[in-house]
Write an enzyme that holds these catalytic residues in place. Structure first.
Site, PDB file in Angstrom:
ATOM      1  N   GLY A 175       0.776  -1.162  -0.210  1.00 14.09           N
ATOM      2  CA  GLY A 175      -0.072   0.149  -0.119  1.00 14.09           C
ATOM      3  C   GLY A 175       0.867   1.324  -0.040  1.00 14.09           C
TER       4      GLY A 175
ATOM      5  N   GLY B  34      -6.102  -0.829   9.662  1.00 20.59           N
ATOM      6  CA  GLY B  34      -5.475  -1.406  10.387  1.00 20.59           C
ATOM      7  C   GLY B  34      -6.022  -2.899  10.507  1.00 20.59           C
TER       8      GLY B  34
ATOM      9  N   TYR C  94      -9.071   5.194   1.965  1.00 16.90           N
ATOM     10  CA  TYR C  94      -8.013   5.524   1.217  1.00 16.90           C
ATOM     11  C   TYR C  94      -7.541   6.921   1.400  1.00 16.90           C
ATOM     12  CZ  TYR C  94      -8.286   0.928  -0.459  1.00 16.90           C
ATOM     13  OH  TYR C  94      -8.474  -0.461  -0.628  1.00 16.90           O
TER      14      TYR C  94
ATOM     15  N   THR D 184       5.054   1.153   6.021  1.00 16.78           N
ATOM     16  CA  THR D 184       3.743   0.861   6.312  1.00 16.78           C
ATOM     17  C   THR D 184       2.974   1.810   7.166  1.00 16.78           C
ATOM     18  OG1 THR D 184       2.279  -0.835   7.084  1.00 16.78           O
ATOM     19  CG2 THR D 184       4.487  -0.843   8.105  1.00 16.78           C
ATOM     20  N   ILE D 185       1.637   2.347   6.883  1.00  9.11           N
ATOM     21  CA  ILE D 185       0.949   2.984   7.697  1.00  9.11           C
ATOM     22  C   ILE D 185       0.407   2.204   8.966  1.00  9.11           C
ATOM     23  CG2 ILE D 185       0.155   4.493   5.897  1.00  9.11           C
ATOM     24  CD1 ILE D 185      -2.546   3.114   6.109  1.00  9.11           C
ATOM     25  N   ASP D 186       0.462   1.061   8.993  1.00  8.19           N
ATOM     26  CA  ASP D 186       0.145  -0.125   9.955  1.00  8.19           C
ATOM     27  C   ASP D 186       1.011   0.080  11.196  1.00  8.19           C
ATOM     28  OD1 ASP D 186      -2.265  -0.455   8.433  1.00  8.19           O
ATOM     29  OD2 ASP D 186      -1.264  -2.334   7.600  1.00  8.19           O
TER      30      ASP D 186
ATOM     31  N   ASN E 266       5.050  -5.445   5.640  1.00  7.64           N
ATOM     32  CA  ASN E 266       5.227  -6.885   5.980  1.00  7.64           C
ATOM     33  C   ASN E 266       5.387  -7.812   4.781  1.00  7.64           C
ATOM     34  OD1 ASN E 266       5.024  -8.097   8.470  1.00  7.64           O
ATOM     35  ND2 ASN E 266       3.257  -7.013   9.017  1.00  7.64           N
TER      36      ASN E 266
END
Lengths: 404, 404
Positions: free
Chosen positions: B13, B181, B295, B136-138, B108
């Site tokens: 992403g 998330g 998004y 990663t935004i997570d 990941n």
């Protein structure tokens, strides 16, 4: 003035700059020696009949400036629409507190509230100066070049689509973004200002000013997808079929209405999901994503047009000047006088109340799914300074060795 | 180096700052005289096997700087997860072009891709330096204090909830905002940083680190609503019941999975709508609104943390330094060294690949629906400078005359 007391309130949906207008009223009124007190009503007209008033004269100018830069209605808002009995209650409170000027910052429905209160005051022979101060992200007040709140929401929508387009280019598929706007497509059309390169999205824009056909929509998406391998779509929540029925409600079992008879369109992802499901099912495209911008677009903190802030402040200031030096009730209107400059007039309340402006034909392209350059010229200065920009790598392909 | 050719690609992403890492690699690599060419693969590993490469050495540093400040993956991205056969194809292309270093910017799944490619290269006795660059935004990569992309997305979420809270205070009701998330709740927890006054929302935060019970959720909302007359809720799209089943998929008939076996959670408003419908039906509250941030939160243009931009640039630069001066493959990791400062290390690929960090217990309050001050201290410096602030009018009630 005799008592020197004025009252201000905020109605309808909040915006990013509605507190600028509040600060404009309070700070400008303080400059008039006749004005002794500026009261605020909590949650619009509801706060008047509940006698839930605050004394804004006791605020510091420093804090008023900080509140002015804060989105949403600092006094709270309401969706109440006063009838005769409601107005009689309003009069009772205004009379008891010797209020002589009533300022109501709001949109379409709020201007109608001001008109009713003004007429009721005249019928009751109560000397009340009533001024409507424009505000609405929908940009649908007649007689205004545009309305405070719209430019900041438009800036959010343009930036959101600029980002969504970049995201969609990285991971291709179909992206549907649903934007607020019941009858007027201005805010949805603002998506076009997020576009920079010719193949950028939004590739398709669906406005409530044009009849929506699901079959035609699917053909449009199919064509764009065949051409670019991806498709970004901006859709107004207010799109409707030829009979006028909102597409968003075709699915819903229960329909929620507010006091003004408006059906709830926002606060649910149903329309985006419906359109995405149709694209997946009928076009066989796998990666289809839908976002509903919802409440983010009207109160997002930190995405505000400086032009909008300045004008929202000015309509508040001008309202006080019209009330103090004028001799009639009315609604403050923004008139464009240059590229780019504005001035303000006082419209008759009956000329704006209950009426809805929609996008002019000259702003919508002949195909009905894009905007014209006239619209781009109209909107660009409103978005303000410091608009973020998107850049691309320039093509420099490496010669293939294995698969020439 | 002999050929002097390196290759960089972006996977997974997009984020608001992933192009900073790309620019970091390209501009830093150019400073090494041994490096003759920096190639980019279009759309991640997919671009390698398709031999769809571009020569980034031909870009100007000016345009690279502009692209660096543009959200989303400038080279395009992919969700492909290479197996043995896929890697054989990658080798063929890398060998044909005499690539000696492979940089993959991703999360990941991408780190697992780098691990596989690295192992395959060793098995094939092909001298390829493989470096994973975190993104990663997570915020769910193990061994990292945090990951580039997360701070900017967190800034968006915090600002979104600050605005949503102001909106909800003006027109009271229940507001549910669904945040990205899948397994890690960091981004949802960032909503807490939008809170300023004690009665501000978000009042409740639901994270995937805790089991979600619909009954308990309804009791929580009821309690907050009784206390404040309104309720703002932040919900992770990844919330699940005791069996591990995602609440978002309880309704769905068809479940969409990507190549990594992940169920599609974003790009639909179903979870927010489900929760809102439950609140309306079971608690009898009328004004209930749900937004799914979708998004917007990962590629919004113009809502970026300057700290995130700087660090995303640095992980790209450090990746090149580790590759040029080091003797092993690995994954660049951010380590916190002060309040606030960071440094970078090279982790072994097997220590990060395929593993998922979730929120540490010390970051989640005992009640499970709020964050701790430890989390606020952890996150605040990452959000960067110039965070917008929200101000209120101070109470100055006018004495009631009619309804004392």
């Amino acid at each position: 003035m005799t008592s020197g007391k004025i009252l201000v309130a905020q109605g309808g949906g909040p915006t990013a700059v509605i507190n600028q207008s509040l600060a404009g009223v309070v700070l400008e009124a303080r400059r008039f020696r006749d004005c002794t007190r500026v009261y605020g009503a909590m949650h619009g007209v509801r706060g008047i009949i509940d006698e839930n008033l605050v004394d804004l004269t006791r605020e510091t100018s420093q804090n008023l400036e900080m509140v002015a830069a804060t989105p949403s209605s600092a006094l709270g808002s309401t969706r109440d629409k006063p009838d005769m009995a409601y107005c009689a209650e309003i009069f009772k409170v205004l009379r008891a507190h010797e209020i002589e000027q009533f300022y109501y910052i709001g949109g379409n429905d709020s201007s109608d509230t001001v008109r009713i209160v003004s007429e009721q005051a005249q019928q009751a022979n109560y000397a009340l100066r009533c001024i409507h101060i424009p505000k609405t992200i929908d940009n649908d007040l007649v007689g205004n070049d545009h309305t405070p709140g719209f430019p900041s929401a438009a800036r959010f929508v343009a930036q959101a689509f600029a980002g969504a387009n970049l995201d969609n280019a990285a991971l291709p598929g179909v992206y549907v973004g649903v934007v607020m706007g019941r009858h007027a497509g201005f805010l949805t059309a603002a998506a076009a200002l997020g576009k920079k390169f010719p193949d950028d999205g939004p590739h398709l824009i669906y406005l409530p000013e044009r009849v929506f056909s699901l079959d035609q929509f699917l053909r449009d998406v199919k064509d764009v997808y065949a051409r670019y391998g991806r498709c970004v779509v901006a859709v107004s929540e207010g799109i409707h079929d030829a009979s006028g029925a909102a597409i968003a409600t075709l699915l819903s079992q229960e329909v929620e209405r507010d006091a003004h008879g408006n059906v709830q369109l926002s606060g649910t992802g149903a329309l985006a999901d419906l359109l995405c499901d149709e694209i997946k099912a009928k076009l066989g495209i796998k990666r289809v994503r839908g976002d509903t911008f919802g409440y983010l677009q009207r109160s997002f903190i930190g995405c505000v047009s400086d032009v909008d802030q300045r004008e929202a402040r000015e309509v508040g200031e001008k309202a006080v000047q019209f009330a103090m030096w004028g001799d009639r009730d009315g609604s403050v209107a923004i008139k464009r006088t240059g590229f780019y400059s504005v001035d303000y007039e006082l419209q008759a309340l009956q000329d704006v109340a209950g009426k809805t402006r929609v996008m002019e034909d000259e702003f919508i392209s002949a195909c009905g799914t894009d905007v014209t350059d006239a619209f781009r010229m109209y909107l660009r200065p409103l978005l303000g300074s410091g608009m973020p920009d998107a850049f691309r790598l320039r093509p420099a392909p490496v010669k293939k060795i294995l698969k020439p």
